[in-house]
Design a protein around this motif. Structure first.
Motif, PDB file in Angstrom:
ATOM      1  N   ARG A 177    -158.351 -47.616  25.850  1.00 46.15           N
ATOM      2  CA  ARG A 177    -157.355 -46.856  24.738  1.00 46.15           C
ATOM      3  C   ARG A 177    -158.331 -46.524  23.593  1.00 46.15           C
ATOM      4  O   ARG A 177    -159.302 -47.558  23.291  1.00 46.15           O
ATOM      5  CB  ARG A 177    -156.122 -47.459  24.302  1.00 46.15           C
ATOM      6  N   ARG A 181    -155.730 -48.149  18.437  1.00 47.57           N
ATOM      7  CA  ARG A 181    -154.716 -48.811  19.294  1.00 47.57           C
ATOM      8  C   ARG A 181    -155.015 -50.118  19.563  1.00 47.57           C
ATOM      9  O   ARG A 181    -154.448 -51.282  19.730  1.00 47.57           O
ATOM     10  CB  ARG A 181    -154.352 -48.072  20.566  1.00 47.57           C
ATOM     11  N   GLY A 184    -154.750 -52.679  17.149  1.00 41.59           N
ATOM     12  CA  GLY A 184    -153.421 -52.816  16.672  1.00 41.59           C
ATOM     13  C   GLY A 184    -153.096 -52.286  15.350  1.00 41.59           C
ATOM     14  O   GLY A 184    -152.269 -52.734  14.774  1.00 41.59           O
ATOM     15  N   GLU A 187    -149.917 -47.831  17.161  1.00 40.09           N
ATOM     16  CA  GLU A 187    -149.302 -47.760  18.388  1.00 40.09           C
ATOM     17  C   GLU A 187    -148.314 -46.857  18.527  1.00 40.09           C
ATOM     18  O   GLU A 187    -147.114 -46.988  18.206  1.00 40.09           O
ATOM     19  CB  GLU A 187    -148.770 -49.226  18.826  1.00 40.09           C
ATOM     20  N   ASP A 190    -146.279 -47.449  22.780  1.00 38.44           N
ATOM     21  CA  ASP A 190    -145.594 -48.811  23.189  1.00 38.44           C
ATOM     22  C   ASP A 190    -145.021 -49.484  22.060  1.00 38.44           C
ATOM     23  O   ASP A 190    -145.146 -49.323  21.115  1.00 38.44           O
ATOM     24  CB  ASP A 190    -146.649 -49.509  24.115  1.00 38.44           C
ATOM     25  N   ALA A 193    -148.058 -53.463  19.078  1.00 37.48           N
ATOM     26  CA  ALA A 193    -149.642 -52.957  18.946  1.00 37.48           C
ATOM     27  C   ALA A 193    -150.438 -54.058  19.394  1.00 37.48           C
ATOM     28  O   ALA A 193    -150.149 -55.363  19.283  1.00 37.48           O
ATOM     29  CB  ALA A 193    -149.795 -52.564  17.634  1.00 37.48           C
ATOM     30  N   HIS A 195    -153.815 -56.052  21.791  1.00 38.61           N
ATOM     31  CA  HIS A 195    -154.550 -55.915  22.852  1.00 38.61           C
ATOM     32  C   HIS A 195    -154.760 -57.044  23.813  1.00 38.61           C
ATOM     33  O   HIS A 195    -154.203 -58.076  23.309  1.00 38.61           O
ATOM     34  CB  HIS A 195    -156.162 -55.275  22.798  1.00 38.61           C
ATOM     35  N   GLY A 241    -152.934 -47.678  28.385  1.00 37.79           N
ATOM     36  CA  GLY A 241    -151.655 -47.984  28.098  1.00 37.79           C
ATOM     37  C   GLY A 241    -150.641 -48.077  29.357  1.00 37.79           C
ATOM     38  O   GLY A 241    -149.660 -48.782  29.102  1.00 37.79           O
ATOM     39  N   TRP A 268    -151.272 -51.979  29.118  1.00 35.35           N
ATOM     40  CA  TRP A 268    -150.758 -52.664  27.879  1.00 35.35           C
ATOM     41  C   TRP A 268    -149.261 -52.360  27.953  1.00 35.35           C
ATOM     42  O   TRP A 268    -148.484 -53.135  27.342  1.00 35.35           O
ATOM     43  CB  TRP A 268    -151.380 -52.034  26.692  1.00 35.35           C
ATOM     44  N   SER A 269    -148.685 -51.389  28.568  1.00 34.88           N
ATOM     45  CA  SER A 269    -147.068 -50.994  28.447  1.00 34.88           C
ATOM     46  C   SER A 269    -146.438 -52.178  29.283  1.00 34.88           C
ATOM     47  O   SER A 269    -145.404 -52.574  28.723  1.00 34.88           O
ATOM     48  CB  SER A 269    -146.963 -49.825  29.104  1.00 34.88           C
ATOM     49  N   SER A 272    -147.550 -55.841  27.112  1.00 36.28           N
ATOM     50  CA  SER A 272    -147.000 -55.950  25.972  1.00 36.28           C
ATOM     51  C   SER A 272    -145.606 -56.466  25.755  1.00 36.28           C
ATOM     52  O   SER A 272    -145.044 -56.929  24.890  1.00 36.28           O
ATOM     53  CB  SER A 272    -147.077 -54.968  24.946  1.00 36.28           C
TER      54      SER A 272
END
Length: 276
Positions: A177, A181, A184, A187, A190, A193, A195, A241, A268-269, A272
């Motif tokens: 990404r 993003r 942080g 974002e 998602d 924010a 990683h 993401g 990450w989706s 997170s």
């Protein structure tokens, strides 16, 4: 066809545009993707929908925003799109191959289809080079795709594997990404924010030159050789993401002559929503 480059240039596509086994697909995304496709697309290209054709969306906490469909469902989708084992598939999108074009490429390679390429520069470059355009919605006759496999053939990891890698200094987690993003700072998609711990940021945009074309295989190889130095192939994980844009970097790696490393589709989706 052996040793086929994963990237095809616009002039190369023009030269084979009349081939009977050629199948061209437009995989642009966004809220008006289908409408924009109908307004203007490469001649004979068929629209593919990321959400319904290349993902099986359910609960982002379990699989992320764009989890893979089942292997069997994807094989059926290929048949509906008019692809068979002899098809020469060329894919493009309107983001330099950085979005769903690369995802479709990865999925085809993962079912064992080798005769597949992504159009360098995508729609914009093709248009600038006067590739014929159309505003007629296209379809190919349905086929039956017969794979030699029953499951995905390219390496993947899941959230528990990433959890272990996040605590292992011998593992390499690559987040493709954009840096804001990753850091942080922002974002846009998602809920949270940031990683994954132990991840390194190598934005997918670095695969491209200032014209939006892939850098040469030699340049890409030098870039990634430095990144991968001292890491075992089985311990390298790429994510983004939602498991789509990461495929752009896997495509770049294949273009540069590397073995394709692990993809974390949940990305990450999924992470997170579970691990923060």
């Amino acid at each position: 066809m052996q040793n086929l480059s994963p990237i095809i240039e616009v002039d190369e596509l023009m030269q084979i545009s009349e081939n009977q086994n050629l199948r061209i697909f437009d995989v642009r995304t966004g809220s008006n993707a289908k409408e924009n496709y109908i307004k203007k697309h490469l001649e004979y290209s068929v629209f593919v929908d990321l959400n319904s054709d290349l993902a099986e969306i359910d609960d982002p906490k379990n699989g992320g925003r764009h989890p893979l469909p089942t292997f069997e469902d994807f094989i059926k989708t290929l048949g509906k799109l008019g692809i068979d084992k002899n098809s020469h598939v060329v894919i493009y999108d309107d983001k330099n191959g950085a979005n769903a074009a690369a995802r479709f490429w990865w999925m085809l390679r993962a079912v064992g289809h080798k005769n597949v390429q992504v159009l360098n520069g995508g729609l914009q470059v093709a248009q600038n080079q006067n590739y014929p355009l159309s505003s007629v919605e296209e379809y190919y006759p349905e086929t039956k795709y017969i794979s030699d496999y029953q499951d995905w053939q390219l390496p993947q990891v899941w959230i528990n594997d990433v959890k272990k890698a996040s605590q292992d200094s011998d593992s390499m987690i690559v987040d493709v990404r954009e840096s804001q993003r990753f850091d942080g700072i922002m974002e846009p998609i998602d809920l949270v924010a940031g990683h994954i711990p132990n991840a390194q940021n190598f934005p997918f945009i670095d695969n491209l030159d200032e014209k939006g074309l892939f850098k040469s295989p030699e340049v890409l190889r030098n870039l990634y050789s430095e990144l991968f130095d001292n890491y075992e192939k089985s311990k390298i994980i790429f994510h983004c993401g939602s498991g789509v844009t990461a495929c752009h970097s896997l495509l770049a790696l294949d273009y540069a002559g590397f073995d394709i490393p692990n993809l974390y589709v949940g990305s990450w989706s999924e992470w997170s929503r579970n691990e923060i």
